[in-house]
Motif scaffolding. Structure first.
Motif, PDB file in Angstrom:
ATOM      1  N   ASN A 129       0.659  -1.154   0.040  1.00  0.00           N
ATOM      2  CA  ASN A 129      -0.018  -0.128   0.136  1.00  0.00           C
ATOM      3  C   ASN A 129       0.763   1.114   0.089  1.00  0.00           C
ATOM      4  N   ASN A 130       1.946   1.264  -0.707  1.00  0.00           N
ATOM      5  CA  ASN A 130       2.969   2.206  -0.841  1.00  0.00           C
ATOM      6  C   ASN A 130       2.761   2.863  -2.164  1.00  0.00           C
ATOM      7  N   ALA A 131       2.456   3.947  -2.171  1.00  0.00           N
ATOM      8  CA  ALA A 131       2.083   4.624  -3.752  1.00  0.00           C
ATOM      9  C   ALA A 131       3.286   5.060  -4.168  1.00  0.00           C
ATOM     10  N   VAL A 132       4.361   5.490  -3.371  1.00  0.00           N
ATOM     11  CA  VAL A 132       5.648   5.874  -3.940  1.00  0.00           C
ATOM     12  C   VAL A 132       6.402   4.771  -4.704  1.00  0.00           C
ATOM     13  N   TYR A 133       6.437   3.494  -3.737  1.00  0.00           N
ATOM     14  CA  TYR A 133       6.977   2.410  -4.446  1.00  0.00           C
ATOM     15  C   TYR A 133       6.211   2.044  -5.524  1.00  0.00           C
ATOM     16  N   LYS A 134       5.093   1.904  -5.700  1.00  0.00           N
ATOM     17  CA  LYS A 134       4.067   1.712  -6.906  1.00  0.00           C
ATOM     18  C   LYS A 134       4.512   2.388  -8.227  1.00  0.00           C
ATOM     19  N   ALA A 135       4.690   3.672  -7.740  1.00  0.00           N
ATOM     20  CA  ALA A 135       5.012   4.651  -8.993  1.00  0.00           C
ATOM     21  C   ALA A 135       6.583   4.393  -9.205  1.00  0.00           C
ATOM     22  N   GLY A 141       3.172  -8.347  -7.861  1.00  0.00           N
ATOM     23  CA  GLY A 141       2.510  -7.942  -6.438  1.00  0.00           C
ATOM     24  C   GLY A 141       3.335  -6.776  -5.904  1.00  0.00           C
ATOM     25  N   ILE A 142       2.906  -6.314  -5.048  1.00  0.00           N
ATOM     26  CA  ILE A 142       3.587  -5.063  -4.329  1.00  0.00           C
ATOM     27  C   ILE A 142       3.820  -5.289  -2.869  1.00  0.00           C
ATOM     28  N   ASP A 143       4.140  -6.813  -2.482  1.00  0.00           N
ATOM     29  CA  ASP A 143       4.684  -6.888  -1.003  1.00  0.00           C
ATOM     30  C   ASP A 143       6.024  -7.357  -1.199  1.00  0.00           C
ATOM     31  N   ASP A 144       6.611  -7.508   0.139  1.00  0.00           N
ATOM     32  CA  ASP A 144       8.133  -7.510   0.364  1.00  0.00           C
ATOM     33  C   ASP A 144       8.513  -8.863  -0.476  1.00  0.00           C
ATOM     34  N   ALA A 145       7.801  -9.817  -0.541  1.00  0.00           N
ATOM     35  CA  ALA A 145       8.205 -11.336  -1.118  1.00  0.00           C
ATOM     36  C   ALA A 145       8.462 -11.164  -2.583  1.00  0.00           C
TER      37      ALA A 145
END
Length: 523
Positions: free
Chosen positions: A394-400, A413-417
């Motif tokens: 749920n990190n918008a900066v990371y997704k961008a 996916g946007i999780d650590d794994a």
């Protein structure tokens, strides 16, 4: 009680003997549980604290210390710690066996003092022979440890140089015939000798017990030192202590390994005890103050050669890095760029001279200084877990950033794994860049970041991404060979033979790429 009943001095139905017997068994059982729990808690705490102590001391080491210690030695110390994991159960067995042996020897003295002294003397002689042989075994174990350290180095070469070995039959033959085979042959010889010695002394202890029983049955009664009932008592006790003696003998191999491991761990801790202690509380609670300037004042760094004591050096570097500058560091292979980057990021400490951050001298323990720097080195490492303060979910900066780095279709996916999977070399550098930007530190250091990128992404990196980062207030220092993009930098610093030979301010000079490599030093 058993001896009295077996020898006929007392009947099994005498009084409340059965109640006493079973009460003692239960009491002994509960007492053993109590003390074994205490020993297990103490031993595991000792191992846990030792592991933390070693790794915390190791983390305090500089890159220079790491290079001196060597990875093989670190792996060996971790293996030594794993040996100690079995310590609680071994200690319990050893204490129980020793106490049983001690009580039985006391009982010998109660039954017949002269005979007990004679038997105990023989036991001590047998134990002395065992101890003398065991000393030889211990020396062999020390040698085995040295050989296994060398073996780990060979395995490391084989795994990390797999492609190079595939290219050369001579190289493969050389490592097999000159290193691997002699190492394993020596280990085989030593382990065979150690196993043979252990087998002999175990048999010696076993037949030594038969010898003692024979002396008790045939010799001592003839001398009048024992009567019939005492002979029965002595034989029963000898048979009873056979188990504890065999247990102690069997434990010697483990104790040899444990003593060797403990010695090596102690030596390791001694070697790193003088490392600078970080002010962890300050490092974690003090927020970066931002960058005004970094000043290198007569900074030199000397490498030590195993042969001559001298080596390649960064020599008397004098330069200033201002807030918001976009700097390219250039130079040929071996010119000193990587050493400079390690000094700049606080991984190396100057042999002489000083580095100043916002007017404050950076000491050997420069963690506060390093807290202002994010870096992507030429061989970045993606950690197996997220050790940072930010979260990816749920990190918008990371997704961008994933979209910017063209990894949004690669990372499922946007999780650590999903972010810790296996990537290509170029993708690994892009993911490392994402993590570096998420740290939100004012200084960004990049070592040959674009070298493994596709041409179109390399162009985007130089002409758009770095420009945007500079506009956001980042101070960027990038090692590069991409002369086609030199014009985008504010400044170019060229290294040669460990010295800054050109420091060009492009905001004041308009130069073509080919001129940057040949312009006079005094410009």
């Amino acid at each position: 009680m058993v001896n009295y009943i077996v020898s006929g001095k007392m009947l099994a139905i005498y009084g409340n003997l059965d109640i006493y017997f079973f009460s003692l068994v239960i009491f002994s059982f509960l007492l053993n549980i109590f003390f074994q729990k205490k020993i297990i808690v103490f031993s595991n705490k000792l191992i846990y604290e030792s592991e933390l102590h070693i790794m915390e001391n190791f983390q305090k080491a500089s890159m220079h210390h790491l290079e001196e210690i060597g990875l093989q030695r670190i792996y060996s110390i971790i293996e030594d710690l794993r040996v100690l994991v079995f310590l609680p159960g071994i200690i319990n067995t050893a204490i129980t066996s020793l106490m049983t042996l001690f009580i039985c020897l006391i009982y010998f003295l109660v039954v017949s003092l002269p005979s007990a002294i004679f038997i105990i003397t023989l036991i001590m002689v047998i134990s002395s022979v065992y101890y003398a042989v065991n000393i030889k075994v211990k020396h062999s174990m020390d040698r085995l440890k040295e050989l296994n350290n060398s073996y780990f180095a060979i395995v490391d070469d084989i795994l990390k140089g797999f492609r190079e070995f595939k290219l050369s039959m001579i190289r493969r033959t050389g490592i097999r015939e000159n290193y691997l085979r002699p190492n394993r042959l020596s280990v085989n010889k030593i382990e065979t000798r150690v196993s043979g010695l252990m087998s002999v002394i175990n048999l010696f202890s076993q037949y030594g017990l038969y010898l003692l029983i024979g002396i008790v049955i045939f010799i001592l009664p003839r001398t009048g030192m024992l009567n019939k009932q005492e002979v029965t008592t002595f034989v029963i006790i000898l048979l009873f202590i056979r188990g504890p003696i065999n247990s102690l003998m069997a434990l010697q191999g483990f104790f040899n390994r444990a003593f060797v491991a403990n010695k090596r761990i102690a030596t390791f801790l001694k070697d790193i005890k003088d490392l600078p202690v970080s002010n962890v509380a300050e490092s974690l609670t003090t927020h970066p103050e931002g960058l005004n300037e970094i000043v290198f004042d007569q900074v030199s760094y000397q490498y030590k050669s195993a042969l001559s004591g001298d080596g390649f050096a960064i020599k008397e570097i004098n330069l200033t890095i201002k807030k918001g500058e976009f700097i390219f560091v250039i130079g040929g292979n071996g010119s000193g760029k990587s050493t400079f980057i390690n000094l700049l990021t606080g991984i190396y400490h100057p042999t002489s001279g000083n580095i100043f951050f916002n007017g404050k001298r950076v000491g050997n323990d420069s963690q506060y200084y390093r807290n202002h720097i994010s870096a992507v080195y030429s061989e970045p490492h993606l950690f197996s877990a997220n050790y940072e303060g930010y979260k990816l979910e749920n990190n918008a900066v990371y997704k961008a950033l994933l979209e910017t780095m063209e990894l949004d279709t690669v990372v499922s996916g946007i999780d650590d794994a999903a972010a810790r999977r296996k990537f290509s070399k170029g993708q690994t550098k892009r993911m490392a860049m994402i993590f570096a930007l998420l740290e939100e530190r004012p200084i960004l250091v990049l070592d040959e970041w674009a070298a493994d990128q596709d041409p179109h992404f390399r162009k985007y990196f130089y002409e758009e991404m770095l420009i945007k980062l500079r506009e956001q207030g980042k101070t960027i220092i990038a090692v590069t060979h991409d002369d086609a993009y030199f014009k985008h930098a504010d400044r170019i610093i060229k290294f040669d033979y460990g010295q800054v030979v050109k420091d060009i301010d492009l905001k004041s000079h308009s130069l073509e790429a080919d001129e940057l490599w040949n312009i006079p030093v005094n410009l």
